[in-house]
Design a protein around this motif. Structure first.
Motif, PDB file in Angstrom:
ATOM      1  N   ALA A 185      -7.115   7.713 -10.137  1.00  0.00           N
ATOM      2  CA  ALA A 185      -6.681   7.520  -8.756  1.00  0.00           C
ATOM      3  C   ALA A 185      -7.542   6.514  -8.011  1.00  0.00           C
ATOM      4  N   LYS A 186      -8.868   6.619  -8.129  1.00  0.00           N
ATOM      5  CA  LYS A 186      -9.721   5.719  -7.349  1.00  0.00           C
ATOM      6  C   LYS A 186      -9.621   4.282  -7.841  1.00  0.00           C
ATOM      7  N   LYS A 187      -9.482   4.086  -9.154  1.00  0.00           N
ATOM      8  CA  LYS A 187      -9.369   2.721  -9.677  1.00  0.00           C
ATOM      9  C   LYS A 187      -8.044   2.082  -9.269  1.00  0.00           C
ATOM     10  N   ILE A 188      -6.977   2.851  -9.345  1.00  0.00           N
ATOM     11  CA  ILE A 188      -5.665   2.326  -8.953  1.00  0.00           C
ATOM     12  C   ILE A 188      -5.631   2.040  -7.454  1.00  0.00           C
ATOM     13  N   ALA A 189      -6.243   2.910  -6.658  1.00  0.00           N
ATOM     14  CA  ALA A 189      -6.281   2.678  -5.213  1.00  0.00           C
ATOM     15  C   ALA A 189      -7.045   1.397  -4.890  1.00  0.00           C
TER      16      ALA A 189
ATOM     17  N   PHE B  79     -16.669   5.732  -4.465  1.00  0.00           N
ATOM     18  CA  PHE B  79     -16.727   5.849  -5.919  1.00  0.00           C
ATOM     19  C   PHE B  79     -17.828   6.800  -6.394  1.00  0.00           C
ATOM     20  N   GLN B  80     -18.926   6.883  -5.680  1.00  0.00           N
ATOM     21  CA  GLN B  80     -20.021   7.770  -6.084  1.00  0.00           C
ATOM     22  C   GLN B  80     -19.841   9.193  -5.576  1.00  0.00           C
ATOM     23  N   ALA B  81     -18.937   9.383  -4.641  1.00  0.00           N
ATOM     24  CA  ALA B  81     -18.719  10.706  -4.045  1.00  0.00           C
ATOM     25  C   ALA B  81     -17.846  11.558  -4.957  1.00  0.00           C
ATOM     26  N   SER B  82     -18.059  12.846  -4.881  1.00  0.00           N
ATOM     27  CA  SER B  82     -17.227  13.797  -5.616  1.00  0.00           C
ATOM     28  C   SER B  82     -16.116  14.264  -4.676  1.00  0.00           C
ATOM     29  N   ILE B  83     -14.905  13.829  -4.974  1.00  0.00           N
ATOM     30  CA  ILE B  83     -13.760  14.160  -4.120  1.00  0.00           C
ATOM     31  C   ILE B  83     -12.936  15.230  -4.818  1.00  0.00           C
ATOM     32  N   ILE B  84     -12.641  16.294  -4.099  1.00  0.00           N
ATOM     33  CA  ILE B  84     -11.961  17.447  -4.691  1.00  0.00           C
ATOM     34  C   ILE B  84     -10.531  17.100  -5.099  1.00  0.00           C
ATOM     35  N   LYS B  85      -9.801  16.440  -4.238  1.00  0.00           N
ATOM     36  CA  LYS B  85      -8.406  16.078  -4.521  1.00  0.00           C
ATOM     37  C   LYS B  85      -8.254  14.567  -4.379  1.00  0.00           C
ATOM     38  N   PRO B  86      -8.650  13.825  -5.405  1.00  0.00           N
ATOM     39  CA  PRO B  86      -8.662  12.361  -5.281  1.00  0.00           C
ATOM     40  C   PRO B  86      -7.279  11.743  -5.102  1.00  0.00           C
ATOM     41  N   ILE B  87      -6.263  12.320  -5.711  1.00  0.00           N
ATOM     42  CA  ILE B  87      -4.922  11.741  -5.582  1.00  0.00           C
ATOM     43  C   ILE B  87      -4.462  11.803  -4.126  1.00  0.00           C
ATOM     44  N   SER B  88      -4.623  12.934  -3.486  1.00  0.00           N
ATOM     45  CA  SER B  88      -4.239  13.076  -2.077  1.00  0.00           C
ATOM     46  C   SER B  88      -5.098  12.193  -1.189  1.00  0.00           C
ATOM     47  N   PHE B  89      -6.390  12.173  -1.467  1.00  0.00           N
ATOM     48  CA  PHE B  89      -7.331  11.408  -0.654  1.00  0.00           C
ATOM     49  C   PHE B  89      -7.001   9.920  -0.678  1.00  0.00           C
ATOM     50  N   TYR B  90      -6.849   9.360  -1.861  1.00  0.00           N
ATOM     51  CA  TYR B  90      -6.587   7.922  -1.967  1.00  0.00           C
ATOM     52  C   TYR B  90      -5.168   7.567  -1.540  1.00  0.00           C
ATOM     53  N   SER B  91      -4.232   8.479  -1.736  1.00  0.00           N
ATOM     54  CA  SER B  91      -2.871   8.235  -1.234  1.00  0.00           C
ATOM     55  C   SER B  91      -2.864   8.155   0.283  1.00  0.00           C
TER      56      SER B  91
ATOM     57  N   PRO C 279       0.807  -1.227   0.000  1.00  0.00           N
ATOM     58  CA  PRO C 279       0.000   0.000   0.000  1.00  0.00           C
ATOM     59  C   PRO C 279       0.837   1.272   0.000  1.00  0.00           C
ATOM     60  N   PHE C 280       1.984   1.237   0.682  1.00  0.00           N
ATOM     61  CA  PHE C 280       2.821   2.438   0.725  1.00  0.00           C
ATOM     62  C   PHE C 280       3.379   2.773  -0.659  1.00  0.00           C
ATOM     63  N   LEU C 281       3.892   1.775  -1.368  1.00  0.00           N
ATOM     64  CA  LEU C 281       4.427   2.012  -2.715  1.00  0.00           C
ATOM     65  C   LEU C 281       3.326   2.428  -3.691  1.00  0.00           C
ATOM     66  N   CYS C 282       2.151   1.849  -3.541  1.00  0.00           N
ATOM     67  CA  CYS C 282       1.037   2.235  -4.412  1.00  0.00           C
ATOM     68  C   CYS C 282       0.570   3.654  -4.119  1.00  0.00           C
ATOM     69  N   ALA C 283       0.677   4.088  -2.861  1.00  0.00           N
ATOM     70  CA  ALA C 283       0.352   5.476  -2.536  1.00  0.00           C
ATOM     71  C   ALA C 283       1.318   6.427  -3.232  1.00  0.00           C
ATOM     72  N   LEU C 284       2.580   6.053  -3.289  1.00  0.00           N
ATOM     73  CA  LEU C 284       3.551   6.865  -4.024  1.00  0.00           C
ATOM     74  C   LEU C 284       3.272   6.840  -5.519  1.00  0.00           C
ATOM     75  N   LEU C 285       2.848   5.688  -6.026  1.00  0.00           N
ATOM     76  CA  LEU C 285       2.495   5.567  -7.445  1.00  0.00           C
ATOM     77  C   LEU C 285       1.324   6.471  -7.802  1.00  0.00           C
ATOM     78  N   LEU C 286       0.388   6.612  -6.877  1.00  0.00           N
ATOM     79  CA  LEU C 286      -0.775   7.465  -7.146  1.00  0.00           C
ATOM     80  C   LEU C 286      -0.384   8.916  -7.410  1.00  0.00           C
ATOM     81  N   LEU C 287       0.744   9.331  -6.876  1.00  0.00           N
ATOM     82  CA  LEU C 287       1.186  10.703  -7.091  1.00  0.00           C
ATOM     83  C   LEU C 287       1.612  10.960  -8.529  1.00  0.00           C
TER      84      LEU C 287
END
Length: 161
Positions: free
Chosen positions: A25-29, A97-109, A10-18
């Motif tokens: 972002a949500k699909k990769i997370a 997935f149905q929510a509107s997230i303002i900063k999805p990359i930060s959120f999922y990371s 999960p840590f490496l994937c969080a870095l990948l999301l950046l």
């Protein structure tokens, strides 16, 4: 070995999301959180076969001069907590997935970093490892709340330079 995987994936994937676009972002997370559940199911199987299996425990010298080791392992209660954490993380990501997230990359990371840190708390066999993992989890809720203010402050700092 399993403990290292449960923390590092999960840590490496969080870095990948950046490095990806915010639409992905949500699909990769979600895809990144599923292997940990599979690994935790393998850990249950290995624990049922032999609770002292070498794959369930990690012991590396951390600070040799002081005799401090980096020890991770799975015992009865931590196995349940690890399975619960690794089952709920994909469900938590799916629920957004149905929510509107303002900063999805930060959120999922941040979700994936918290996932890795919680696994670290449950895998820790020594108090120092548990404390370090807990300290990694504690400020994450405030980090996302203060992200915009931190970016604005960083922008002002770079304007001065």
């Amino acid at each position: 070995m399993i403990g290292i995987l449960l923390i590092s994936i999960p840590f490496l994937c969080a870095l990948l999301l950046l490095l990806v676009k915010k639409e992905l972002a949500k699909k990769i997370a979600l895809i990144a959180s599923i292997p940990n559940f599979i690994i935790s199911c393998v850990a249950i199987y290995l624990y049922n076969q032999s609770p002292s299996c070498d794959l369930l425990y990690v012991d590396y010298p951390w600070i040799s001069d002081l005799g401090i080791h980096f020890k991770l392992g799975i015992d009865g209660i931590s196995l349940v907590m690890i399975l619960l954490t690794n089952l709920l993380t994909p469900l938590i990501i799916l629920s957004t997935f149905q929510a509107s997230i303002i900063k999805p990359i930060s959120f999922y990371s941040l979700i994936l970093i918290m996932h890795a840190a919680l696994n670290g708390v449950f895998l820790a066999l020594l108090p120092l490892t548990a404390i370090a993992s807990f300290e990694a989890v504690q400020p994450l809720t405030l980090a996302f709340q203060n992200l915009e203010a931190s970016r604005a402050a960083a922008g002002r700092l770079f304007e001065l330079i």
